[in-house]
Enzyme design. Structure first.
Site, PDB file in Angstrom:
ATOM      1  N   LYS A 185     135.126  36.690 -46.071  1.00 39.00           N
ATOM      2  CA  LYS A 185     133.810  37.145 -45.642  1.00 39.00           C
ATOM      3  C   LYS A 185     133.229  36.205 -44.564  1.00 39.00           C
ATOM      4  CE  LYS A 185     133.775  40.530 -48.729  1.00 39.00           C
ATOM      5  NZ  LYS A 185     135.028  40.663 -49.489  1.00 39.00           N
TER       6      LYS A 185
HETATM    7  C1  PLP Z   1     134.976  41.543 -50.981  1.00 37.75           C
HETATM    8  C2  PLP Z   1     134.351  42.705 -51.631  1.00 37.75           C
HETATM    9  C3  PLP Z   1     134.105  42.751 -53.016  1.00 37.75           C
HETATM   10  C4  PLP Z   1     134.600  41.701 -53.967  1.00 37.75           C
HETATM   11  O1  PLP Z   1     134.150  40.435 -53.690  1.00 37.75           O
HETATM   12  P1  PLP Z   1     134.724  39.201 -54.551  1.00 37.75           P
HETATM   13  O2  PLP Z   1     133.789  38.086 -54.198  1.00 37.75           O
HETATM   14  O3  PLP Z   1     136.119  38.958 -54.048  1.00 37.75           O
HETATM   15  O4  PLP Z   1     134.696  39.562 -55.974  1.00 37.75           O
HETATM   16  C5  PLP Z   1     133.415  43.832 -53.536  1.00 37.75           C
HETATM   17  N1  PLP Z   1     133.005  44.845 -52.753  1.00 37.75           N
HETATM   18  C6  PLP Z   1     133.249  44.863 -51.426  1.00 37.75           C
HETATM   19  C7  PLP Z   1     132.757  46.000 -50.599  1.00 37.75           C
HETATM   20  C8  PLP Z   1     133.948  43.797 -50.819  1.00 37.75           C
HETATM   21  O5  PLP Z   1     134.192  43.823 -49.505  1.00 37.75           O
END
Ligand code: PLP
Length: 392
Positions: A185
């Site tokens: 992210k």
């Molecule tokens: C990355 C992501 C998640 C999960 O995030 P984590 O921190 O890895 O649990 C959930 N929803 C969306 C849309 C994502 O892009």
């Protein structure tokens, strides 16, 4: 194994990450809810005016907390876009919910507002809009429907840090919202996440669920003399080591965002001429949404085109990747899905490709990527092939 000269993602260290981890270790307190966690909470509550936030060990965990707070029971229905990450649905499935999948819209992978009301039934409890690529869902109509039918809205803002809808921070609009700080992210802590609580009905219970079903947070604040087991919950809070890392990233949020947006805009301008010939589609930002430059994606005409594009870049050591398989067609949920066809979700599953985008990517590297894409599409044999597909 292919080694890539341009990876898809490269986690960026903004400066003070290891220093703050050392500070946390030296402070003698490395479990959760210490100084760095408090600093991160303060940062988000000040910058985005979120009424209350709790760092979590992942966005998945934040969504699980939301599902508990929403009191999802077996048989309840939750509306989730099909084109999203597993966790958006999984957190509610663990509580026994049936998932009613929404199709994406024509313009972008976000759920199609026009079809939303038809998905609501007397068993519907919540809607979980996902701000795909950090592009805002059209929240006003979603909130209006939620009010009319007495539903909760839980924003999956995993990709939406520093994104805005009509000037309002994403994550501040639904009753609850979940962010991710996974290393893919914009702002990262390895694994990490955050629950935003906008509806004050949930303030107290959220803290308890966060701390293994105990009222330990109240005890730490001196509000009660002893603490104990008062509700369900789990260990959702990250250690101070993770929070320390995250805090260093937050200090550089503006710089990180500025760089990503510059790279995103550079891609867009460089690819626009070819997109205008109809070779592929570029992302479209609705006028109610800002651009947080989480992803740069193209939508190819078909799966064959996409594979060719990915292979062309791969041969030059560049990793471009597709994204979700629609969840309604997933191995786990297919048989439980109500059978509706979701053509736009499937189109994005088949045709969307993400290009490398990370802080340390250079403009020269973008030039290389764009040149390869341009030469792929200008090959005569390829143009004929496209013509041929068009006639099928
Ligand atoms: C990355 C992501 C998640 C999960 O995030 P984590 O921190 O890895 O649990 C959930 N929803 C969306 C849309 C994502 O892009």
């Amino acid at each position: 194994m292919t080694s890539f000269t341009i990876p898809y993602n490269k986690p960026y260290l903004s400066g003070n990450e290891t220093k703050y981890i050392v500070d946390a270790v030296k402070s003698g307190k490395i479990s959760g809810n210490g100084i760095f966690t408090q600093r991160c909470h303060q940062f988000f509550q000040t910058r985005y005016r979120f009424p209350k936030v709790l760092l979590t060990t992942s966005c998945t965990d934040a969504l699980e907390m939301a599902a508990i707070l929403a009191d999802i029971q077996p048989g309840d229905e939750v509306i989730v876009p099909s084109y999203t990450f597993v966790s958006t649905a999984l957190a509610f499935v663990r509580q026994g919910a049936s998932i009613v999948f929404a199709d994406s819209s024509l313009e972008n992978p976000n759920l199609d507002i026009r079809q939303l009301e038809a998905l609501i039934s007397p068993r519907t409890k919540a809607i979980v809009p996902v701000h795909y690529a950090g592009v805002a869902c059209n929240m006003d109509p979603i909130m209006a429907l939620a009010n009319r039918y007495n539903l909760l809205v839980i924003e999956d803002a995993a990709q939406a840090i520093d994104g805005y809808y009509k000037g309002k921070p994403l994550g501040s609009i639904g009753h609850l919202a979940a962010f991710s700080f996974h290393e893919t992210k914009n702002i990262i802590s390895g694994e990490g996440g955050m629950l935003v609580i906008n509806d004050e009905r949930f303030f107290r219970r959220a803290e308890i669920i966060w701390e293994k079903g105990t009222n330990r947070s109240e005890f730490f604040r001196g509000e009660v003399d002893t603490y104990g087991w008062v509700d369900i919950g789990s260990s959702f809070l990250p250690s101070e080591i993770v929070s320390a890392f995250l805090y260093a990233q937050l200090e550089n949020l503006d710089d990180i965002q500025k760089r990503r947006i510059a790279l995103w805009n550079y891609y867009y301008q460089a690819l626009e001429p070819l997109a205008n010939t109809g070779a592929f589609r570029l992302p479209v930002l609705p006028d109610y949404s800002s651009n947080n430059a989480h992803l740069f994606y193209l939508i190819c005409q078909n799966e064959t085109d996409r594979s060719r594009l990915i292979d062309t870049l791969k041969a030059e050591g560049i990793l471009a990747v597709f994204h979700y398989l629609s969840l309604h067609r997933s191995h786990y949920y297919q048989a439980k899905h109500d059978g509706r066809v979701l053509p736009f979700a499937d189109t994005y599953a088949d045709c969307l490709v993400r290009l490398p985008l990370f802080y340390e990517l250079s403009f020269a590297e973008i030039d290389r990527i764009v040149n390869l894409i341009n030469s792929l599409y200008s090959k005569e044999v390829y143009v004929e092939a496209v013509h041929h597909y068009g006639q099928l």
